[in-house]
Design a protein around this motif. Structure first.
Motif, short mmCIF file in Angstrom:
data_model
loop_
_atom_site.label_atom_id
_atom_site.label_comp_id
_atom_site.label_asym_id
_atom_site.label_seq_id
_atom_site.Cartn_x
_atom_site.Cartn_y
_atom_site.Cartn_z
N PRO A 1 -10.59 49.75 23.11
CA PRO A 1 -11.68 50.38 22.50
C PRO A 1 -11.89 50.62 20.81
N LEU A 2 -10.39 50.41 20.40
CA LEU A 2 -10.27 50.65 18.58
C LEU A 2 -10.92 49.25 18.23
N GLY A 3 -10.52 48.03 18.98
CA GLY A 3 -11.19 46.70 18.54
C GLY A 3 -12.73 46.52 18.66
N LEU A 4 -13.10 47.22 19.64
CA LEU A 4 -14.46 47.10 19.92
C LEU A 4 -15.30 47.76 18.97
N ARG A 5 -14.65 49.01 18.43
CA ARG A 5 -15.36 49.77 17.55
C ARG A 5 -15.27 49.26 16.17
N PHE A 6 -13.99 48.60 15.72
CA PHE A 6 -13.82 48.36 14.40
C PHE A 6 -13.76 46.91 13.98
N LEU A 7 -13.37 46.24 15.04
CA LEU A 7 -12.86 44.82 14.77
C LEU A 7 -13.72 43.53 15.22
N ASP A 8 -14.76 43.89 16.20
CA ASP A 8 -15.78 43.07 16.78
C ASP A 8 -16.96 43.15 15.86
N GLY A 9 -17.07 41.95 15.05
CA GLY A 9 -17.98 41.73 14.25
C GLY A 9 -19.46 42.15 14.78
N HIS A 10 -19.85 42.44 15.98
CA HIS A 10 -21.07 42.75 16.38
C HIS A 10 -21.34 44.14 16.35
N SER A 11 -20.02 45.03 16.23
CA SER A 11 -20.22 46.52 15.97
C SER A 11 -20.77 46.82 14.61
N PRO A 12 -21.61 48.02 14.90
CA PRO A 12 -22.26 48.49 13.48
C PRO A 12 -21.14 49.20 12.76
N LEU A 13 -20.07 49.33 13.29
CA LEU A 13 -18.82 49.94 12.38
C LEU A 13 -17.68 49.29 12.08
N ALA A 14 -18.03 47.86 12.43
CA ALA A 14 -16.98 46.84 12.17
C ALA A 14 -16.53 46.63 10.67
N ILE A 15 -15.21 46.68 10.42
CA ILE A 15 -14.68 46.38 9.21
C ILE A 15 -13.98 44.95 8.94
N THR A 16 -14.83 44.25 9.39
CA THR A 16 -14.33 42.71 9.24
C THR A 16 -14.60 42.30 7.66
N ASN A 17 -15.52 42.42 6.85
CA ASN A 17 -15.30 42.27 5.56
C ASN A 17 -14.21 43.19 4.74
N LEU A 18 -14.09 44.38 5.18
CA LEU A 18 -12.82 45.02 4.66
C LEU A 18 -11.54 44.31 4.69
N LEU A 19 -11.62 43.85 5.82
CA LEU A 19 -10.13 43.39 6.26
C LEU A 19 -10.30 41.63 5.56
N TRP A 20 -11.31 41.12 5.45
CA TRP A 20 -11.18 39.97 4.70
C TRP A 20 -10.88 40.29 3.06
N LEU A 21 -11.38 41.45 2.50
CA LEU A 21 -11.07 41.71 1.07
C LEU A 21 -9.35 41.67 1.19
N LEU A 22 -8.82 42.67 2.10
CA LEU A 22 -7.52 42.78 2.23
C LEU A 22 -6.69 41.61 2.09
N ASN A 23 -7.20 40.51 2.95
CA ASN A 23 -6.57 39.30 3.10
C ASN A 23 -6.75 38.63 1.71
N HIS A 24 -7.78 38.77 1.15
CA HIS A 24 -7.92 38.09 -0.41
C HIS A 24 -6.85 38.81 -1.09
N HIS A 25 -6.49 39.68 -1.13
CA HIS A 25 -5.62 40.71 -1.84
C HIS A 25 -4.22 40.03 -1.83
N TRP A 26 -4.17 39.46 -0.48
CA TRP A 26 -2.60 38.72 -0.41
C TRP A 26 -2.21 37.69 -1.59
N SER A 27 -3.07 36.96 -2.16
CA SER A 27 -3.06 36.16 -3.15
C SER A 27 -2.34 37.03 -4.47
N ASP A 28 -3.22 38.10 -4.64
CA ASP A 28 -2.61 38.89 -5.67
C ASP A 28 -1.35 39.53 -5.61
N TRP A 29 -1.00 39.73 -4.30
CA TRP A 29 0.57 40.13 -4.20
C TRP A 29 1.32 38.98 -4.35
#
Length: 323
Positions: free
Chosen positions: A76-104
């Protein structure tokens, strides 16, 4: 801290990376509302069968997926926040956090040699678009309680959102106060323009592209908003920015700052201190600041009657009034 906690901290990046890699590959969106086998997900995400199988095992082990009869399902958590089709998806936020990997990854080098400054990629239109979307997704949880903490001046009709990004807080403010009209200014406003239209607010919220420090500002605003802006800049730059905001407000107008505020020692909350270190590697001059530091700048710029409000354990708002 115990030894077990120490090792959990040292290895915490692995759990995080499992989630971020799965998001990068589009695993949660590929699963959607159905249940899928390894071979189907490997084909959908363009991976090897073995690699996908091991990733799915790790995701299920972390509780991010559910495995049943050889198929993998979103929780249920994944359907709400991780599935890109959900209006509450945080896929771009997770993309940004993955981008910060290079900074770390480059942090030790940065600490030894000095700030690397804004990466070239951060100045591209595509990065700025996804960054704005990431901030919009982050606001799903933060914007409502933040706006609820604001005490607007009586009869307020006009507000300025400087560095407003996707316009998330402006949209929330306009929905909370139906008589308000606002102006959102940022270096990239394509996402803000689209979202204001989608929300039916294009007649009340205007967006404008410009530099926060050089774009001429109108005057007479009742309210100004600086949301997650100060941590991008130095003390000197922030004082300059606050003076600009002061000039744009009417007497009695209010400024609301939304930030990761630190304690006087600069070490608590820990998440804010860690984020401050990230800004050292990600920005030219930015870091997080203490409540008291920011209040000092506000007083120097001419503001008075500062009021603190904690939104979460790490995020707060600071209200100040133009004398």
């Amino acid at each position: 801290m115990t030894y077990q906690q120490l090792m959990g901290l040292a290895n915490g990046y692995a759990d995080s990376k499992v989630l971020l890699v799965a998001n990068e590959l589009g695993v949660f969106t590929a699963i959607g509302t159905g249940g899928h086998r390894v071979n189907a997900l490997a084909a959908a995400c363009g991976t090897t069968h073995e690699g996908m199988r091991l990733l799915l095992h790790a995701l299920a082990g972390l509780g991010l997926l559910r495995r049943q009869a050889g198929r993998y399902w979103n929780t249920p958590l994944g359907l709400r926040f991780l599935d890109g089709h959900s209006p509450l998806a945080i896929t771009n936020l997770l993309w940004l956090l993955n981008h910060h990997w290079s900074d770390w990854t480059g942090m030790a080098r940065a600490i030894r040699r000095g700030r690397p400054g804004w990466a070239t990629v951060t100045k591209t239109a595509e990065f700025r678009r996804r960054f704005a979307l990431a901030m919009q997704e982050r606001s799903h949880v933060l914007a409502p309680p933040t706006i609820a903490s604001f005490r607007l001046p009586r009869n307020a009709t006009r507000f300025l959102d400087l560095g407003g990004g996707a316009g998330s807080y402006s949209i929330a403010l306009a929905r909370q106060y139906p008589t308000l009209q606002g102006l959102v200014i940022d270096q990239s406003v394509a996402v803000a323009r689209r979202l204001t239209r989608q929300q039916g607010l294009a007649d009340r919220l205007k967006v404008r592209t410009g530099n926060l420090f050089t774009l001429p500002l109108a005057t007479g605003f009742d309210v100004a908003l600086l949301s997650n802006v100060l941590h991008d800049f130095s003390e000197k730059e922030n004082l300059r920015l606050l003076r600009r905001v002061y000039q744009s407000l009417r007497p009695g107008g209010k400024l609301f700052i939304v930030e990761y505020f630190l304690n006087p020692a600069g070490i608590r909350p820990a998440e804010a201190a860690i984020f401050s270190l990230l800004m050292y590697a990600f920005t030219d001059t930015g870091r997080c600041y203490a409540w008291k530091e920011t209040e000092g700048w506000l007083a120097t710029a001419g503001f008075s009657r500062c009021r603190r409000h904690r939104i979460t354990g790490t995020i707060g708002t600071l209200e100040a009034v133009k004398r």
